[in-house]
Write an enzyme that holds these catalytic residues in place. Structure first.
Site, PDB file in Angstrom:
ATOM      1  N   ASP A 283       0.822  -1.207   0.000  1.00 41.73           N
ATOM      2  CA  ASP A 283       0.000   0.000   0.000  1.00 41.73           C
ATOM      3  C   ASP A 283       0.860   1.262   0.000  1.00 41.73           C
ATOM      4  OD1 ASP A 283       0.843  -0.847   2.558  1.00 41.73           O
ATOM      5  OD2 ASP A 283      -0.614   0.444   3.547  1.00 41.73           O
ATOM      6  N   ASP A 284       0.271   2.351  -0.488  1.00 37.77           N
ATOM      7  CA  ASP A 284       0.867   3.691  -0.439  1.00 37.77           C
ATOM      8  C   ASP A 284       2.273   3.739  -1.029  1.00 37.77           C
ATOM      9  OD1 ASP A 284      -1.483   4.316   0.842  1.00 37.77           O
ATOM     10  OD2 ASP A 284      -0.617   4.335   2.847  1.00 37.77           O
ATOM     11  N   ASN A 418      -8.050  -0.362  12.001  1.00 33.82           N
ATOM     12  CA  ASN A 418      -6.800   0.399  12.074  1.00 33.82           C
ATOM     13  C   ASN A 418      -7.016   1.514  13.091  1.00 33.82           C
ATOM     14  OD1 ASN A 418      -4.224   1.335  11.518  1.00 33.82           O
ATOM     15  ND2 ASN A 418      -4.794   2.374   9.623  1.00 33.82           N
TER      16      ASN A 418
END
Length: 764
Positions: A283-284, A418
């Site tokens: 991710d990211d 999260n």
């Protein structure tokens, strides 16, 4: 004299109001008492809510003598916990018979037909002469113990049969936020909390751990950190939690055998520390690391060369680069490539329609769980981005868990929350997620929220609820995700403002209710700040508690100004006006001093309902006073007078912030896809002498595709040359007059950047 008569009248109204409230509480207490007389069966309260309870009004009292059967075969941690819970003598010749074990064990064999066949299911029986804890597996037995512990009150247990199992296979927490990772002590506390609330998963993946991500993902942990991870793994095991260690290699991974070996070598090091569950996050990131074919190839290699070779390692989990629908290019084939090429046993994580989103069923065409499952050819493993606050770090998010569909358990393989970097404050939401993920059909959001506060801070649960009620929303943010706040007060505030702003009048009962709220805010903050029960929680909340108290005091004084105006007491009005200005300055100082992280610094509280109510009332009463008495008092409250405009989807909703003479674009954590010819523009409320412009897009050689311009009127633009040192761009404005600043991608090609800093400093 008129003022004192009015004050007497107001006190009388307040007295009547308080008497009314007291009578209402007495009536409610009577109703609750009558309800409690309907039988103990209605008082059985287990977290999370079990699938089935059969209970009577009878109870049994423990006598300390037990005949324990099955301790040599059953889950050893459950056996140890049972002995600690019940105490007494377990080898007595006479006493309550206690049977504990897993399906097929001799001690519980005769109860096999009652044990649910679902993973982690259990059957708990409490009778006057026997107690049975029978799990479908070892985790089920452990969960039976957790239920028994919750039921034991004042050395008594209800006579009941409980049949229970989870609806969602994997339930827990992913420590996957940006910002300061949790402390070792906080993680230990969390792992025990997960076990108590029947969560079976903790995914270790803090973005700012350099040994989880770049630059050191290839290197082993230093001795001290390795020792701590080993302890975490052991505590997780004792609490029936899978400790999942995640790696984030995509920023600089090389698609070659050397890095394959590096990754497997790191996994082996973690395996030697006791880790038996693993995840790989992509991710990211941007660049070569986003290639789905390469990702699938690497993950399959890990699966076949490590996971399947190690007989005790659980299925691999991966977080894709396109982890939400708004970023997914279906025609580009990223998700379908993972769906077709990734080994079927590998779980794929998903955050929903957006980075921050709630889950719903949907269909195979328009979105939702069915849409993503159809693309990845397996149930998605949900990564729910709440209460994570790494994009609104000036807020505490302590509201209830709600918004996810209650009937989609069969469409997901896992559901993990999260959290915030504030570990203790996150437990309110974690508690709610535990309840939702175990039994979503019977999930009660409001009850779980209130029960969480009783669990986390029993001695001041009511005060914590008052504080959390007004610290739930995120404020304006780049993801557009908002939460309800001050729910019960909102209609009162709206009605009051509508009457006062339009007519200059207001209902007295609304005034009293609002004054009561402001008093409760101050009381709750004071009580919480002096509570010693959970010092870690209070330490996290303290800046917000201070701000919360100041907000309540400001509201009280503003409303006193309003009353003073109505009875034409100028002396009192001006005294309270002066105090309000001092309180506003104190809140500004708190915002400028505490929680000064580089992203969203400051301390915001009660921003959705209460602050706008106070600000608008203050502005209105000051305006009325100025008009009546010919004065020029300043009725402004803090606000951002500047405007951000952009045609880049991921930039246009980013909030602007002001710190003294600096105007800042709120940074973003994820990769920004900046389309060709796209722009971002910041227009100031007036012309200022420009001091500096500081920009960091996380990429070198920005001048090759981007142009920076300034304007003195917002219409005519002048190009500004800039030089770049690594990723940093700094322009000295030399006090040039400026009204607007614009940055444009002048190329036709999309650019992938990070919005790490965009700060304009002016002379005020």
């Amino acid at each position: 004299m008129v003022f004192y008569l009015h004050k007497y009248y107001l006190c009388l109204r307040i007295l009547i109001f308080l008497l009314y409230m007291n009578m209402k509480k007495t009536f409610l207490a009577t109703i609750c008492f009558m309800a409690s007389m309907t039988g103990y069966a209605q008082q059985i309260d287990v977290q999370p809510t079990p699938q089935q309870i059969k209970a009577t009004t009878e109870t049994i009292e423990l006598n300390g003598n037990y005949l324990l059967n099955g301790e040599n075969e059953a889950n050893p941690y459950a056996v140890s916990g049972l002995k600690t819970l019940l105490g007494g003598n377990y080898a007595a010749k006479e006493g309550i018979k206690v049977f504990i074990g897993e399906r097929g064990d001799k001690a519980v064999r005769k109860y096999n037909k009652f044990i649910p066949k679902q993973k982690e299911g259990y059957f708990l029986r409490i009778q006057p002469k026997e107690i049975v804890l029978a799990g479908n597996d070892e985790q089920g037995t452990f969960y039976a113990l957790q239920t028994l512990e919750q039921l034991l009150k004042d050395n008594q247990l209800p006579v009941a049969d409980i049949t229970d199992y989870p609806e969602i296979t994997f339930r827990g927490v992913v420590e996957g936020f940006y910002g300061a990772p949790w402390s070792h002590e906080a993680r230990l506390r969390h792992l025990k909390f997960y076990g108590q609330n029947k969560m079976n998963t903790y995914i270790y993946g803090p973005k700012d751990d350099p040994y989880h991500s770049s630059p050191n993902w290839r290197l082993p942990y230093p001795e001290q950190e390795a020792k701590q991870i080993k302890e975490l793994v052991q505590i997780a095991k004792e609490n029936a939690v899978n400790f999942v260690w995640a790696i984030h290699p995509g920023k600089d991974i090389k698609w070659n055998q050397e890095d394959r070996d590096n990754l497997l070598g790191k996994f082996q090091k973690m395996y030697e520390l006791g880790v038996r569950s693993f995840a790989v996050f992509f991710d990211d990131i941007s660049g070569e690391g986003t290639n789905p074919d390469r990702q699938a190839e690497l993950l399959n290699y890990i699966d076949e060369q490590f996971v399947k070779v190690k007989k005790d390692v659980t299925p691999l989990i991966m977080c894709p680069t396109e982890y939400n629908k708004s970023w997914s290019n279906v025609k580009g084939g990223y998700l379908t490539t993972l769906g077709t090429k990734l080994n079927p046993s590998i779980h794929i994580m998903w955050t929903g329609d957006r980075v921050i989103a709630d889950m719903y069923e949907g269909d195979t065409e328009k979105g939702g769980m069915k849409w993503i499952n159809n693309l990845i050819q397996r149930p998605a493993y949900v990564w729910w981005n709440f209460p994570v606050s790494d994009y609104v770090r000036d807020h505490l998010l302590m509201g209830p868990v709600y918004g996810n569909d209650l009937h989609i358990a069969n469409l997901m393989s896992g559901f993990v929350t999260n959290p915030m970097e504030h570990a203790e404050s996150s437990l309110i939401a974690v508690y709610g997620v535990a309840s939702y993920a175990w039994n979503p059909d019977k999930y009660d959001s409001d009850k779980a929220w209130k029960d969480a506060m009783k669990e986390i801070l029993p001695s001041a649960a009511k005060e914590l609820e008052i504080f959390a009620t007004h610290n739930s929303d995120l404020g304006p943010n780049g993801h557009g995700y908002r939460r309800e706040e001050s729910v019960a007060l909102r209609p009162v505030a709206e009605r009051f403002l509508n009457e006062y702003l339009n007519k200059g009048t207001y209902p007295m009962e609304d005034l009293l209710a609002l004054l009561d709220t402001f008093t409760l805010m101050q009381e709750a903050a004071d009580i919480l700040m002096t509570t010693t029960e959970n010092p870690a929680l209070i330490s996290e909340m303290k800046p917000w508690l201070v701000q919360h108290k100041l907000m309540g005091e400001t509201g009280q004084e503003v409303f006193t100004m309003l009353e003073a105006y109505n009875v034409e007491n100028q002396e009192l009005f001006l005294r309270k006006y002066k105090h309000v200005k001092a309180l506003q300055q104190q809140m500004f100082d708190i915002d400028q001093t505490y929680n000064q992280n580089p992203y969203q610094p400051g301390v915001k509280t009660a921003g959705l309902v209460i602050k706008p109510l106070i600000d608008q009332t203050f502005a209105k009463v000051v305006e009325m006073y100025n008009n009546k008495y010919g004065t020029a008092l300043d009725g402004k409250t803090d606000y951002i007078p500047h405007t951000l405009t952009s045609d880049v989807n991921q930039l246009k909703n980013l909030p602007l912030r002001q710190k003294t003479n600096r105007i800042l674009v709120s940074p973003a954590n994820e990769v920004i896809k900046w389309q060709g010819k796209g722009f971002i523009s910041i227009e100031l409320d007036k012309v200022y002498p420009l001091m500096t412009i500081d920009i960091d897009f996380g990429k070198p050689e920005v001048a090759a595709w981007g142009t920076l311009e300034i304007s003195t009127n917002g219409q005519d633009w002048q190009k500004v040359d800039f030089q770049q040192n690594k990723n940093r761009i700094r322009v000295n404005g030399e006090k040039t007059p400026v009204k607007a600043i614009r940055f444009t991608n002048t190329q036709d090609k999309e650019q992938e950047i990070y919005m790490r800093n965009f700060t304009i400093t002016v002379e005020k």
